[in-house]
Write a protein that holds these residues in place. Structure first.
Motif, PDB file in Angstrom:
ATOM      1  N   ARG A  83       0.846  -1.189   0.000  1.00 49.38           N
ATOM      2  CA  ARG A  83       0.000   0.000   0.000  1.00 49.38           C
ATOM      3  C   ARG A  83       0.887   1.245   0.000  1.00 49.38           C
ATOM      4  N   GLU A  84       0.487   2.221  -0.782  1.00 47.65           N
ATOM      5  CA  GLU A  84       1.250   3.464  -0.870  1.00 47.65           C
ATOM      6  C   GLU A  84       0.297   4.649  -0.719  1.00 47.65           C
ATOM      7  N   LYS A  85       0.850   5.792  -0.335  1.00 49.85           N
ATOM      8  CA  LYS A  85       0.086   7.037  -0.389  1.00 49.85           C
ATOM      9  C   LYS A  85       0.148   7.561  -1.823  1.00 49.85           C
ATOM     10  N   PRO A  86      -0.999   7.759  -2.451  1.00 52.67           N
ATOM     11  CA  PRO A  86      -0.976   8.245  -3.829  1.00 52.67           C
ATOM     12  C   PRO A  86      -0.704   9.747  -3.880  1.00 52.67           C
ATOM     13  N   PRO A  87      -0.250  10.242  -5.032  1.00 50.88           N
ATOM     14  CA  PRO A  87      -0.056  11.691  -5.185  1.00 50.88           C
ATOM     15  C   PRO A  87      -1.407  12.375  -5.416  1.00 50.88           C
ATOM     16  N   VAL A  88      -1.963  12.962  -4.398  1.00 50.96           N
ATOM     17  CA  VAL A  88      -3.260  13.628  -4.508  1.00 50.96           C
ATOM     18  C   VAL A  88      -3.107  15.093  -4.090  1.00 50.96           C
ATOM     19  N   ASP A  89      -4.005  15.916  -4.591  1.00 47.59           N
ATOM     20  CA  ASP A  89      -3.993  17.344  -4.285  1.00 47.59           C
ATOM     21  C   ASP A  89      -5.109  17.636  -3.298  1.00 47.59           C
ATOM     22  N   SER A  90      -4.738  17.988  -2.085  1.00 43.05           N
ATOM     23  CA  SER A  90      -5.744  18.225  -1.052  1.00 43.05           C
ATOM     24  C   SER A  90      -6.553  19.496  -1.288  1.00 43.05           C
ATOM     25  N   ALA A  91      -6.152  20.299  -2.271  1.00 41.36           N
ATOM     26  CA  ALA A  91      -6.861  21.560  -2.513  1.00 41.36           C
ATOM     27  C   ALA A  91      -8.327  21.328  -2.831  1.00 41.36           C
ATOM     28  N   VAL A  92      -8.635  20.207  -3.507  1.00 41.52           N
ATOM     29  CA  VAL A  92     -10.035  19.943  -3.855  1.00 41.52           C
ATOM     30  C   VAL A  92     -10.888  19.792  -2.609  1.00 41.52           C
ATOM     31  N   LEU A  93     -10.338  19.180  -1.560  1.00 38.96           N
ATOM     32  CA  LEU A  93     -11.088  19.048  -0.313  1.00 38.96           C
ATOM     33  C   LEU A  93     -11.125  20.360   0.459  1.00 38.96           C
ATOM     34  N   ILE A  94     -10.008  21.052   0.509  1.00 44.90           N
ATOM     35  CA  ILE A  94      -9.963  22.332   1.227  1.00 44.90           C
ATOM     36  C   ILE A  94     -11.015  23.285   0.655  1.00 44.90           C
ATOM     37  N   GLU A  95     -11.067  23.354  -0.680  1.00 45.87           N
ATOM     38  CA  GLU A  95     -12.035  24.241  -1.327  1.00 45.87           C
ATOM     39  C   GLU A  95     -13.466  23.816  -1.017  1.00 45.87           C
ATOM     40  N   ALA A  96     -13.722  22.504  -1.041  1.00 39.25           N
ATOM     41  CA  ALA A  96     -15.071  22.017  -0.746  1.00 39.25           C
ATOM     42  C   ALA A  96     -15.452  22.304   0.697  1.00 39.25           C
ATOM     43  N   TRP A  97     -14.515  22.075   1.618  1.00 39.82           N
ATOM     44  CA  TRP A  97     -14.795  22.385   3.025  1.00 39.82           C
ATOM     45  C   TRP A  97     -15.092  23.875   3.206  1.00 39.82           C
ATOM     46  N   ALA A  98     -14.317  24.711   2.548  1.00 36.40           N
ATOM     47  CA  ALA A  98     -14.454  26.156   2.720  1.00 36.40           C
ATOM     48  C   ALA A  98     -15.840  26.653   2.301  1.00 36.40           C
ATOM     49  N   ARG A  99     -16.443  25.981   1.340  1.00 38.06           N
ATOM     50  CA  ARG A  99     -17.792  26.388   0.915  1.00 38.06           C
ATOM     51  C   ARG A  99     -18.878  25.480   1.513  1.00 38.06           C
ATOM     52  N   HIS A 100     -18.508  24.751   2.587  1.00 36.15           N
ATOM     53  CA  HIS A 100     -19.444  23.853   3.288  1.00 36.15           C
ATOM     54  C   HIS A 100     -20.003  22.800   2.326  1.00 36.15           C
ATOM     55  N   GLY A 101     -19.107  22.291   1.476  1.00 41.96           N
ATOM     56  CA  GLY A 101     -19.545  21.386   0.430  1.00 41.96           C
ATOM     57  C   GLY A 101     -19.251  19.925   0.665  1.00 41.96           C
ATOM     58  N   ILE A 102     -18.970  19.523   1.904  1.00 40.97           N
ATOM     59  CA  ILE A 102     -18.740  18.107   2.209  1.00 40.97           C
ATOM     60  C   ILE A 102     -19.697  17.680   3.306  1.00 40.97           C
ATOM     61  N   SER A 103     -20.514  16.667   3.010  1.00 42.79           N
ATOM     62  CA  SER A 103     -21.460  16.156   4.007  1.00 42.79           C
ATOM     63  C   SER A 103     -20.823  15.085   4.879  1.00 42.79           C
ATOM     64  N   SER A 104     -20.057  14.182   4.249  1.00 42.67           N
ATOM     65  CA  SER A 104     -19.456  13.073   4.995  1.00 42.67           C
ATOM     66  C   SER A 104     -18.298  12.496   4.198  1.00 42.67           C
ATOM     67  N   ILE A 105     -17.460  11.749   4.896  1.00 48.85           N
ATOM     68  CA  ILE A 105     -16.293  11.112   4.290  1.00 48.85           C
ATOM     69  C   ILE A 105     -16.306   9.630   4.651  1.00 48.85           C
ATOM     70  N   VAL A 106     -16.214   8.779   3.645  1.00 47.33           N
ATOM     71  CA  VAL A 106     -16.183   7.331   3.851  1.00 47.33           C
ATOM     72  C   VAL A 106     -14.729   6.875   3.923  1.00 47.33           C
ATOM     73  N   VAL A 107     -14.372   6.196   5.014  1.00 47.74           N
ATOM     74  CA  VAL A 107     -13.010   5.684   5.204  1.00 47.74           C
ATOM     75  C   VAL A 107     -13.125   4.225   5.649  1.00 47.74           C
ATOM     76  N   THR A 108     -12.482   3.315   4.924  1.00 47.33           N
ATOM     77  CA  THR A 108     -12.735   1.895   5.158  1.00 47.33           C
ATOM     78  C   THR A 108     -11.571   1.125   5.764  1.00 47.33           C
ATOM     79  N   SER A 109     -10.541   1.824   6.252  1.00 45.82           N
ATOM     80  CA  SER A 109      -9.479   1.132   6.983  1.00 45.82           C
ATOM     81  C   SER A 109      -8.750   2.130   7.865  1.00 45.82           C
ATOM     82  N   ASN A 110      -8.073   1.616   8.872  1.00 50.20           N
ATOM     83  CA  ASN A 110      -7.284   2.490   9.747  1.00 50.20           C
ATOM     84  C   ASN A 110      -6.151   3.163   8.990  1.00 50.20           C
ATOM     85  N   GLU A 111      -5.502   2.416   8.110  1.00 52.90           N
ATOM     86  CA  GLU A 111      -4.406   3.000   7.346  1.00 52.90           C
ATOM     87  C   GLU A 111      -4.915   4.142   6.465  1.00 52.90           C
TER      88      GLU A 111
END
Length: 262
Positions: free
Chosen positions: A167-195
């Motif tokens: 398992r690796e951490k992929p190269p992702v840009d967190s800006a998409v989430l930051i922007e969504a949070w800033a405009r109250h655009g995230i209802s929930s986040i699904v996470v399916t493992s501790n890692e």
């Protein structure tokens, strides 16, 4: 699955991209919006020859345990290089998704937990109580929990791992989430493992973590809830009844109903 209504909800799905398609489709079919933000990438093991060295001895084992669908995918791919799984080999799957993957590949497991889909539930099966003289090979990714192997050894089994992916951490840009949070655009986040949960916190950075700690998390185990608390999550996570897509969507529907209640 009963009809669910996710209209007005934006759900972040953190599964590896190649495993997220069905869940994303179910959310969209229920009227929800999806932000795909994979926090894990699955890759081949660093030492394939070490994998093949174990698999060449598969005939010596009584039981093969598959930890995840990725273990099935990569494990059977490598096993095919040495002649496939022996016909005498008993097969166990930790979870329902893993069992379905084995079934689809033509290797239906004979040992699957009936309710909770984790190592503890598998270890509770009657067939795994007396293991003296039994040899077990566990197909898994590099690293991971030791509880399954340690318990089987304590019951008399000889246990080996074959670590068929990493398992690796992929190269992702967190800006998409930051922007969504800033405009109250995230209802929930699904996470399916501790890692995945730990990676999510690492990948969004300090700015994202401030938002994340107050966001509704949908998790699939009590262990993940405990990790969320250690990471400072302030909003109580919701735990899906199972790790399957239908159960996750049902949990999301509960979130949506609660959020829409005046």
């Amino acid at each position: 699955m009963p009809d669910v209504d996710l209209r007005g909800c934006t759900v972040v799905v953190t599964r590896p991209e190649h495993q997220a398609g069905n869940l994303c489709r179910l959310i969209q079919a229920a009227g929800g919006q999806v932000i795909l933000f994979p926090v894990l990438a699955i890759a081949a093991p660093q030492d394939p020859q070490a994998v093949l060295a174990v698999l060449q001895r598969l005939a010596q084992f009584d039981l093969a345990v598959f930890i995840s669908p990725n273990a099935v995918d990569y494990g059977l791919r490598y096993a095919a290089e040495v002649g496939g799984l022996p016909t005498h080999l008993q097969i166990a799957a930790v979870g329902a998704g893993t069992a379905r993957a084995l079934q689809a590949a033509g290797h239906p497991p004979t040992l699957v937990p009936e309710h909770d889909f984790n190592s503890e539930a598998l270890l509770a099966l009657a067939a795994l109580q007396q293991m003296t003289g039994k040899t077990v090979v566990i197909f898994r990714g590099e690293g991971g929990r030791e509880h399954l192997a340690d318990t089987l050894r304590s019951r008399g089994a000889q246990v080996e791992y074959v670590q068929v992916y990493r398992r690796e951490k992929p190269p992702v840009d967190s800006a998409v989430l930051i922007e969504a949070w800033a405009r109250h655009g995230i209802s929930s986040i699904v996470v399916t493992s501790n890692e995945s949960l730990q990676n999510l916190f690492d990948l969004v950075g300090s700015e994202g973590q401030a938002y994340l700690r107050d966001t509704q998390l949908v998790l699939v185990s009590q262990r993940a809830v405990e990790l969320a608390h250690r990471l400072g999550v302030r909003r109580a996570p919701l735990v899906a009844e199972r790790a399957g897509d239908d159960a996750i969507v049902a949990a999301l529907a509960k979130c949506a109903a609660h959020q829409n209640t005046p």
